[in-house]
Design a protein around this motif. Structure first.
Motif, PDB file in Angstrom:
ATOM      1  N   ARG A   1       2.739   6.215 -36.124  1.00  0.00           N
ATOM      2  CA  ARG A   1       1.641   6.322 -35.142  1.00  0.00           C
ATOM      3  C   ARG A   1       0.295   5.951 -35.757  1.00  0.00           C
ATOM      4  O   ARG A   1      -0.324   6.753 -36.469  1.00  0.00           O
ATOM      5  CB  ARG A   1       1.584   7.742 -34.573  1.00  0.00           C
TER       6      ARG A   1
ATOM      7  N   THR B   1      12.719   3.770 -41.635  1.00  0.00           N
ATOM      8  CA  THR B   1      14.091   3.297 -41.459  1.00  0.00           C
ATOM      9  C   THR B   1      14.197   1.784 -41.700  1.00  0.00           C
ATOM     10  O   THR B   1      15.292   1.243 -41.687  1.00  0.00           O
ATOM     11  CB  THR B   1      14.653   3.630 -40.058  1.00  0.00           C
TER      12      THR B   1
ATOM     13  N   SER C   1      14.421  21.278 -47.541  1.00  0.00           N
ATOM     14  CA  SER C   1      14.215  22.375 -46.588  1.00  0.00           C
ATOM     15  C   SER C   1      15.045  23.576 -47.043  1.00  0.00           C
ATOM     16  O   SER C   1      15.979  23.419 -47.845  1.00  0.00           O
ATOM     17  CB  SER C   1      14.707  21.925 -45.204  1.00  0.00           C
TER      18      SER C   1
ATOM     19  N   GLY D   1      10.498  26.835 -45.548  1.00  0.00           N
ATOM     20  CA  GLY D   1      11.087  27.559 -44.426  1.00  0.00           C
ATOM     21  C   GLY D   1      10.353  27.123 -43.167  1.00  0.00           C
ATOM     22  O   GLY D   1       9.983  25.958 -43.034  1.00  0.00           O
TER      23      GLY D   1
ATOM     24  N   THR E   1       4.177   2.338 -40.932  1.00  0.00           N
ATOM     25  CA  THR E   1       5.479   2.147 -41.597  1.00  0.00           C
ATOM     26  C   THR E   1       6.551   2.954 -40.884  1.00  0.00           C
ATOM     27  O   THR E   1       6.375   4.154 -40.653  1.00  0.00           O
ATOM     28  CB  THR E   1       5.410   2.660 -43.068  1.00  0.00           C
TER      29      THR E   1
ATOM     30  N   ILE F   1      12.899  14.160 -39.329  1.00  0.00           N
ATOM     31  CA  ILE F   1      13.102  14.604 -37.948  1.00  0.00           C
ATOM     32  C   ILE F   1      14.200  15.669 -37.934  1.00  0.00           C
ATOM     33  O   ILE F   1      15.000  15.747 -38.865  1.00  0.00           O
ATOM     34  CB  ILE F   1      13.473  13.431 -37.001  1.00  0.00           C
TER      35      ILE F   1
ATOM     36  N   SER G   1       4.373  22.773 -37.121  1.00  0.00           N
ATOM     37  CA  SER G   1       4.188  21.318 -37.126  1.00  0.00           C
ATOM     38  C   SER G   1       4.756  20.775 -35.821  1.00  0.00           C
ATOM     39  O   SER G   1       5.071  21.557 -34.913  1.00  0.00           O
ATOM     40  CB  SER G   1       4.921  20.693 -38.326  1.00  0.00           C
TER      41      SER G   1
HETATM   42  N1  LIG Z   1       8.139  22.284 -40.295  1.00  0.00           N
HETATM   43  C1  LIG Z   1       9.119  22.921 -40.909  1.00  0.00           C
HETATM   44  O1  LIG Z   1       9.439  24.096 -40.598  1.00  0.00           O
HETATM   45  C2  LIG Z   1       9.889  22.252 -42.027  1.00  0.00           C
HETATM   46  C3  LIG Z   1      10.765  23.052 -42.763  1.00  0.00           C
HETATM   47  C4  LIG Z   1      11.501  22.467 -43.775  1.00  0.00           C
HETATM   48  C5  LIG Z   1      11.361  21.115 -44.045  1.00  0.00           C
HETATM   49  N2  LIG Z   1      10.506  20.366 -43.307  1.00  0.00           N
HETATM   50  C6  LIG Z   1      10.429  18.933 -43.615  1.00  0.00           C
HETATM   51  O2  LIG Z   1       9.094  18.566 -43.841  1.00  0.00           O
HETATM   52  C7  LIG Z   1       8.907  17.191 -43.517  1.00  0.00           C
HETATM   53  C8  LIG Z   1       7.665  17.049 -42.653  1.00  0.00           C
HETATM   54  O3  LIG Z   1       7.918  17.649 -41.393  1.00  0.00           O
HETATM   55  P1  LIG Z   1       6.810  18.398 -40.524  1.00  0.00           P
HETATM   56  O4  LIG Z   1       7.248  19.788 -40.368  1.00  0.00           O
HETATM   57  O5  LIG Z   1       5.461  18.115 -41.027  1.00  0.00           O
HETATM   58  O6  LIG Z   1       7.075  17.691 -39.100  1.00  0.00           O
HETATM   59  P2  LIG Z   1       6.197  16.707 -38.211  1.00  0.00           P
HETATM   60  O7  LIG Z   1       4.873  17.292 -37.923  1.00  0.00           O
HETATM   61  O8  LIG Z   1       7.077  16.338 -37.057  1.00  0.00           O
HETATM   62  O9  LIG Z   1       6.017  15.451 -39.171  1.00  0.00           O
HETATM   63  C9  LIG Z   1       7.050  14.525 -39.384  1.00  0.00           C
HETATM   64  C10 LIG Z   1       6.438  13.227 -39.853  1.00  0.00           C
HETATM   65  O10 LIG Z   1       7.509  12.277 -40.047  1.00  0.00           O
HETATM   66  C11 LIG Z   1       7.100  11.049 -39.481  1.00  0.00           C
HETATM   67  N3  LIG Z   1       8.247  10.238 -39.085  1.00  0.00           N
HETATM   68  C12 LIG Z   1       9.244  10.529 -38.214  1.00  0.00           C
HETATM   69  N4  LIG Z   1      10.062   9.475 -38.070  1.00  0.00           N
HETATM   70  C13 LIG Z   1       9.571   8.500 -38.885  1.00  0.00           C
HETATM   71  C14 LIG Z   1       9.950   7.167 -39.164  1.00  0.00           C
HETATM   72  N5  LIG Z   1      11.034   6.598 -38.593  1.00  0.00           N
HETATM   73  N6  LIG Z   1       9.202   6.432 -40.035  1.00  0.00           N
HETATM   74  C15 LIG Z   1       8.114   6.994 -40.603  1.00  0.00           C
HETATM   75  N7  LIG Z   1       7.704   8.240 -40.395  1.00  0.00           N
HETATM   76  C16 LIG Z   1       8.425   8.980 -39.529  1.00  0.00           C
HETATM   77  C17 LIG Z   1       6.236  11.413 -38.296  1.00  0.00           C
HETATM   78  O11 LIG Z   1       5.305  10.374 -38.033  1.00  0.00           O
HETATM   79  P3  LIG Z   1       5.420   9.269 -36.868  1.00  0.00           P
HETATM   80  O12 LIG Z   1       6.101   9.910 -35.705  1.00  0.00           O
HETATM   81  O13 LIG Z   1       3.985   8.897 -36.610  1.00  0.00           O
HETATM   82  O14 LIG Z   1       6.194   8.140 -37.485  1.00  0.00           O
HETATM   83  C18 LIG Z   1       5.476  12.624 -38.838  1.00  0.00           C
HETATM   84  O15 LIG Z   1       4.317  12.226 -39.500  1.00  0.00           O
HETATM   85  C19 LIG Z   1      10.205  16.741 -42.856  1.00  0.00           C
HETATM   86  O16 LIG Z   1      10.993  16.042 -43.791  1.00  0.00           O
HETATM   87  C20 LIG Z   1      10.877  18.035 -42.475  1.00  0.00           C
HETATM   88  O17 LIG Z   1      12.273  17.919 -42.390  1.00  0.00           O
HETATM   89  C21 LIG Z   1       9.757  20.900 -42.323  1.00  0.00           C
END
Ligand SMILES: NC(=O)c1ccc[n+]([C@@H]2O[C@H](COP(=O)([O-])OP(=O)(O)OC[C@H]3O[C@@H](n4cnc5c(N)ncnc54)[C@H](OP(=O)(O)O)[C@@H]3O)[C@@H](O)[C@H]2O)c1
Length: 248
Positions: free
Chosen positions: A39, A65, A142, A188, A62, A93, A192
């Protein structure tokens, strides 16, 4: 002077949540940031915010994938800043559902973003880090990379994979003497946009309840900064960061 000052840091998934918070935290400590996600409006807004607070940031749209786009991201960082010190491999995701729901397209997407995207980014940055005999790869796994629960099977599988990739990379770089540090971060519940990627209504309702205890993304950003800040002969390899009151 902070060990973060002037480090060039690529952050994937910088457009929201943990990636965005990490960008702000590291910018405030003097890092030169290369922000990546799909985005552009979000990346542009974050860049402006960082720059108006005196920080340094560029961005490149970017999709992780796409191997080609990820290679172009690394090339852009090298062209603009001459080196890559840190990769925060954060894009992810979490479309959760029971396997019996047969959401095979979502399984494919999770594998493409959470596993292949992570590997593409490592492939893109590793040659220049190895050449300089210096670097730091920070992968976002995670608690789901440690525990398995019903409905989270494929997501857990991707996060177990991230943890395996982190540890394998750590061992391979350590035995090669490249001075590349590897940190696996396992959050955990964190506030977000991640829950919005779950389309299954029953699972989403359960997650909304579970996430009532979620902590702010800047808590994870601080842990990432801590790992980077250590002297170069210290690798913080594994961090599990839960809300104090989270049970599972
Ligand atoms: N929030 C939690 O509770 C939690 C817990 C454990 C682990 N995590 C991990 O932390 C990481 C960050 O997650 P978050 O919680 O900050 O969630 P988030 O707010 O949904 O952020 C996810 C990010 O990934 C990007 N993304 C998704 N698909 C993509 C693609 N095809 N290419 C490039 N970027 C992509 C999104 O940007 P665009 O849509 O703009 O591309 C967004 O900036 C993830 O790996 C998640 O699994 C989160």
């Amino acid at each position: 002077m902070s060990n973060i000052q002037d480090k060039v840091v690529i952050i994937t998934g910088a457009s929201s949540g943990i990636g965005e918070a990490t960008a702000k935290e590291l910018a405030s400590k003097g890092a030169k940031l290369v922000l990546a996600a799909r985005r552009e409006d979000r990346l542009k807004k974050l860049q402006v915010e960082i720059q108006s607070s005196g920080g340094q940031a560029i961005y490149k749209v970017t999709d992780v994938t796409s191997r080609q786009q990820v290679e172009e991201l690394a090339a852009y960082a090298l062209k603009e800043f001459g080196k890559i010190d840190v990769l925060v491999n954060n894009s992810g995701i979490m479309p959760q559902a029971f396997l019996s729901e047969n959401k095979v397209d979502e399984w494919d997407k999770m594998i493409d973003v959470n596993i292949k995207g992570v590997l593409y980014a490592i492939a893109a940055i590793l040659p220049s880090m190895r050449e300089r005999k210096s670097g730091h790869v920070i992968n976002l796994s995670s608690v789901a990379g440690h525990n398995i629960y019903p409905g989270g099977t494929v997501y857990c599988g991707t996060k177990f994979a991230v943890r395996a990739i982190s540890e394998g990379l750590r061992q391979e770089e350590a035995m090669s003497g490249t001075n590349i540090r590897v940190t696996n971060i396992s959050p955990g519940a964190v506030t977000s946009e991640l829950l919005e990627t779950t389309t299954d209504s029953t699972m989403k309702a359960g997650l909304d309840e579970f996430y009532k205890v979620a902590i702010d993304a800047d808590r994870i950003a601080r842990a990432i900064a801590f790992a980077i800040e250590q002297p170069s002969d210290v690798g913080i390899n594994e961090m599990i960061i839960r809300p104090t009151v989270q049970v599972g």
